[in-house]
Design a protein around this motif. Structure first.
Motif, mmCIF file in Angstrom:
data_model
loop_
_atom_site.group_PDB
_atom_site.id
_atom_site.type_symbol
_atom_site.label_atom_id
_atom_site.label_comp_id
_atom_site.label_asym_id
_atom_site.label_seq_id
_atom_site.Cartn_x
_atom_site.Cartn_y
_atom_site.Cartn_z
ATOM 1 N N HIS A 1 -10.379 -28.916 115.737
ATOM 2 C CA HIS A 1 -9.337 -27.954 116.113
ATOM 3 C C HIS A 1 -9.787 -26.519 115.921
ATOM 4 C CE1 HIS A 1 -6.601 -31.501 114.997
ATOM 5 N NE2 HIS A 1 -6.818 -31.499 116.278
ATOM 6 N N MET B 1 -9.042 -43.194 115.202
ATOM 7 C CA MET B 1 -10.416 -42.891 115.607
ATOM 8 C C MET B 1 -10.484 -41.714 116.578
ATOM 9 S SD MET B 1 -12.292 -44.795 113.793
ATOM 10 C CE MET B 1 -13.878 -44.460 114.580
ATOM 11 N N ALA B 2 -9.342 -41.322 117.149
ATOM 12 C CA ALA B 2 -9.336 -40.197 118.090
ATOM 13 C C ALA B 2 -9.231 -38.853 117.376
ATOM 14 C CB ALA B 2 -8.177 -40.356 119.072
ATOM 15 N N ARG B 3 -8.992 -38.854 116.060
ATOM 16 C CA ARG B 3 -8.852 -37.609 115.308
ATOM 17 C C ARG B 3 -10.193 -37.156 114.741
ATOM 18 N NH1 ARG B 3 -3.528 -36.472 113.233
ATOM 19 N NH2 ARG B 3 -2.081 -37.489 114.646
ATOM 20 N N PRO B 4 -10.332 -35.873 114.508
ATOM 21 C CA PRO B 4 -11.600 -35.391 113.931
ATOM 22 C C PRO B 4 -11.892 -35.938 112.535
ATOM 23 C CG PRO B 4 -10.370 -33.577 114.922
ATOM 24 C CD PRO B 4 -9.459 -34.765 114.921
ATOM 25 N N ARG C 1 -13.175 -44.021 122.577
ATOM 26 C CA ARG C 1 -14.023 -42.854 122.309
ATOM 27 C C ARG C 1 -15.354 -42.937 123.030
ATOM 28 N NH1 ARG C 1 -13.475 -40.974 116.022
ATOM 29 N NH2 ARG C 1 -15.717 -40.722 116.187
ATOM 30 N N PRO D 1 -14.371 -36.605 118.548
ATOM 31 C CA PRO D 1 -13.118 -35.840 118.668
ATOM 32 C C PRO D 1 -13.412 -34.347 118.531
ATOM 33 C CG PRO D 1 -12.992 -37.530 116.928
ATOM 34 C CD PRO D 1 -14.425 -37.393 117.306
ATOM 35 N N ARG D 2 -12.764 -33.560 119.369
ATOM 36 C CA ARG D 2 -12.930 -32.103 119.290
ATOM 37 C C ARG D 2 -12.288 -31.580 118.033
ATOM 38 N NH1 ARG D 2 -14.059 -29.346 124.209
ATOM 39 N NH2 ARG D 2 -13.131 -27.356 123.683
#
Lengths: 462, 462
Positions: B218, A241-244, B105, B215-216
């Protein structure tokens, strides 16, 4: 005819609704839901227009008769059961799709439209409405909105509340109100739309909804990932869940759920916990999305990771998940199934607490569900012909909620409160917060005729 | 000290808040916002704790003194201006980030945290909070929530309301309520969280918020696409929004906006309309996302499509957009800027109507903004030293709103209502809907002390 039904109300509604006003035995079919509760309504109304609904609410208000909204009766909490008698209003005859606005990515519907039928209508436009409860083929959009229904796709696309842009509704005062519309950004006045969603027919009756649609992805693929234990699986949920790249679904099964589907013939290997992860996208990008999710799933405790890219492999993957609910009944005939929510990081604590509870209560407790939202289904299994087991199961339930609340979670993620969880509301909210909810209820339903006794615990006399 | 301030209120608050209770000339700084309205508050409170806020609300309620919440004063509608006197409560001293829960999150903050500062704190965790109003460096999270602030990123990530999971707030009754929490799925009782968001301090004062983080990505890349006219550009907006690849930003400029930035030195070619489109993702998938958006942007009326993949090309792309607001003042010193919303498919109708209005009024009207949400900024430019132009500009404003409402849109997408648009609320909502909003207001603020006169038009005497 039920003698408690005021004659004037009966005459007015019978004249107005014709064969859409039931006072005979046919009422019986409108008294229950999937909570196995049932009560006989004094009458059933099947309105065809918003004006019918306005007339009905005003008549019920005038005579102080309870009015209980009903979708398709698939709810699990007793919210649609007329436990205080009165009139059940079914929206089965208000089931039209009024306007499909593909260029605005929204659709205007009446509340009786079935979720599954709506999806079929939308498919040729490459659009869908995200809420996907397991009862999707049978349940109504109005019921989905009333309970803020979700489903596995909610982790990426949100629940019913996140996918509605506007409502037309009739308040308990008998007023037709209109809020929101065919647009996705709104800072104009109070957000009554999202307040009414999830209020289970206690604030207003939805007579029209503008639903936010999502473009259908071209392709999907899944991962089956096995872990040593719930803690390492939950850590993977946080990593994912922390990934885009947000998964379309992120489902969890605990050790006992895996054991259960293995006993029922699934080819899943033995493991402490399992995640089913799905990605969607188009043919170009899906492999990258899947790789990103697989990378995030990798980590301490991983036992095996299998990819299911094509249709049949993917079907096998999800067949195990779908088989789970029916398989539960092979353990015990009785089931208390609660859709609790905890912060994602607290999933391992919840699973550990449920394992301890299972040992103490001497009953199987199976935990699985929508891990990406921390929305887990806790199933306490018992033999409902065995009085001692039934009593132990019922005694375990408050301990489930106490644990969930201690972990910073809440009572329901997608089923709602209804009657089943109403008496736990005072544990979930402070007295002042419940007072504020009661005040909002009184504001929109001044005589308390809409679905009395549901959602909010009865107030102590002042 | 202002003689209208009750002595007992002053004494109690002065004792409790010390130097956080202003009754001297320092108050002057807390009387205005970016609407250029200003009024002197009788006192300014700078609480440090939720208990301070409870005490303040109860004291103001006891003495029936208006209480006006203030973020950083960047609002554009006069919502924070104490037009009926009373106490301004600034949350500048409640500006702590209480808990950063990266695994969940979300972040728990006090309302005085600045949006820009929060983003800096979140960056090392590869997380961000999506609302990005143009005042992001200066504005507070509490103000963002009170107005349901948005910004260009809302097309993909939603507005403030879509990015808050829970609130602690003090109602106008002086009660501390807590709803929602560190979880993303909730079907437990009434959704007071999203009701309070966007209510501009008229229902409750937010003292703590649990914000949903994203999430940011990249990498980002952009497209600049020129069209023959607004109609073909708007058709492209619908095509882009119908694809599964949602852009991060999707900005529109009309012919007059393009002409303006050209006059100010931008290298944009002459065109009838322009879209700025941005995609985000990771290095692997971004090229595909950009290609999908470019494919959707192609179509009738397209004049030129330029890709800006690297940092400096992308900066140039957005520099033109950022230069637009300041450049407006080079046309005329006076500006009426409204952030109206229409269904995406009606953007060409709105632009055509604004071109007609410009001709009739004899004033430049510049239209640009967040096309993916149908949220356009309509700028009526006039010389504020010229009484005739000023009168024509003011006369044009109701016609903007009438047009927007006729197209099925609404008054505000991200600025809110405040005072500026309050008197148009009766055009946007039926009397019954406004009655329901007034009833909700009375439920949570029974004595009407919270920001009186804002959002809702005053009621006719019964």
């Amino acid at each position: 005819m039920d003698s408690s039904l005021p004659r004037a109300l009966h005459d007015a509604m019978s004249t107005r609704l014709g064969d859409g006003w039931l006072t005979g035995e046919g009422r019986r079919l409108y008294g229950g839901d999937d909570s196995r509760r049932w009560a006989m309504p004094s009458a059933v109304a099947l309105p065809r227009t918003p004006d019918d609904v306005v007339a009905l609410v005003r008549a019920c208000r005038e005579h102080r008769v309870p009015l209980v909204a009903r979708g398709a009766g698939t709810g699990t909490t007793g919210a649609a059961v007329p436990t205080q008698g009165g009139v059940v209003v079914s929206f089965a005859r208000m089931d039209r799709i009024l306007e499909l606005r593909a260029a605005d990515r929204c659709v205007v519907v009446e509340p009786g439209v079935l979720n599954g039928g709506l999806q079929q209508t939308l498919a040729p436009y490459n659009l869908f409405w995200p809420p996907d409860p397991s009862s999707a083929d049978l349940c109504s959009v109005g019921g989905n909105l009333a309970t803020n229904a979700g489903g596995p796709r909610a982790v990426k696309y949100g629940t019913a509340r996140d996918n509605v842009l506007g409502l037309v509704a009739v308040t308990g005062a008998g007023d037709l109100i209109r809020c929101g519309g065919a647009y996705t950004k709104d800072a104009t006045g109070y957000d009554l739309t999202h307040l009414i969603v999830g209020s289970e027919g206690t604030l207003a009756l939805i007579v029209e909804a503008t639903l936010k649609l999502a473009p259908r992805p071209h392709a999907q693929a899944g991962l089956r990932v096995l872990y040593r234990d719930a803690a390492t699986a939950a850590a993977a949920v946080s990593r994912i869940m922390a990934r885009p790249t947000t998964p379309t679904m992120l489902e969890f099964m605990d050790r006992s759920a895996i054991a259960l589907i293995r006993r029922n013939g699934s080819d899943v290997p033995e493991a402490g916990a399992m995640l089913l992860v799905e990605a969607d996208g188009d043919d170009d990008t899906l492999p990258y999305a899947l790789q990103a999710l697989a990378d995030a799933a990798e980590g301490e405790g991983l036992i095996a990771l299998d990819v299911a890219t094509d249709g049949s492999a993917r079907d096998r993957l999800w067949a195990a998940r779908r088989a789970l609910s029916p398989a539960l009944r092979t353990i015990r005939p009785g089931k208390i199934n609660e859709d609790v929510v905890v912060p994602v990081s607290r999933i391992p604590d919840l699973v550990a607490a449920m394992e301890a509870l299972s040992l103490e209560a001497g009953l199987p407790v199976v935990v699985f569900g929508h891990a990406g939202n921390g929305n887990l289904h806790v199933n306490i299994m018992y033999d409902d012909a065995d009085a001692a087991e039934t009593a132990r199961a019922q005694a375990a339930l408050p301990r489930v909620f106490a644990q969930v609340l201690a972990l910073g979670g809440t009572l329901s993620g997608e089923h709602g409160i209804g009657l089943s969880k109403r008496n736990f509301m005072a544990d979930a909210f402070s007295a002042a917060t419940l007072d504020a909810m009661h005040a909002v209820k009184a504001a929109l339903d001044p005589d308390g005729i809409l679905n009395p006794g549901k959602v909010l615990p009865p107030r102590e006399p002042l």
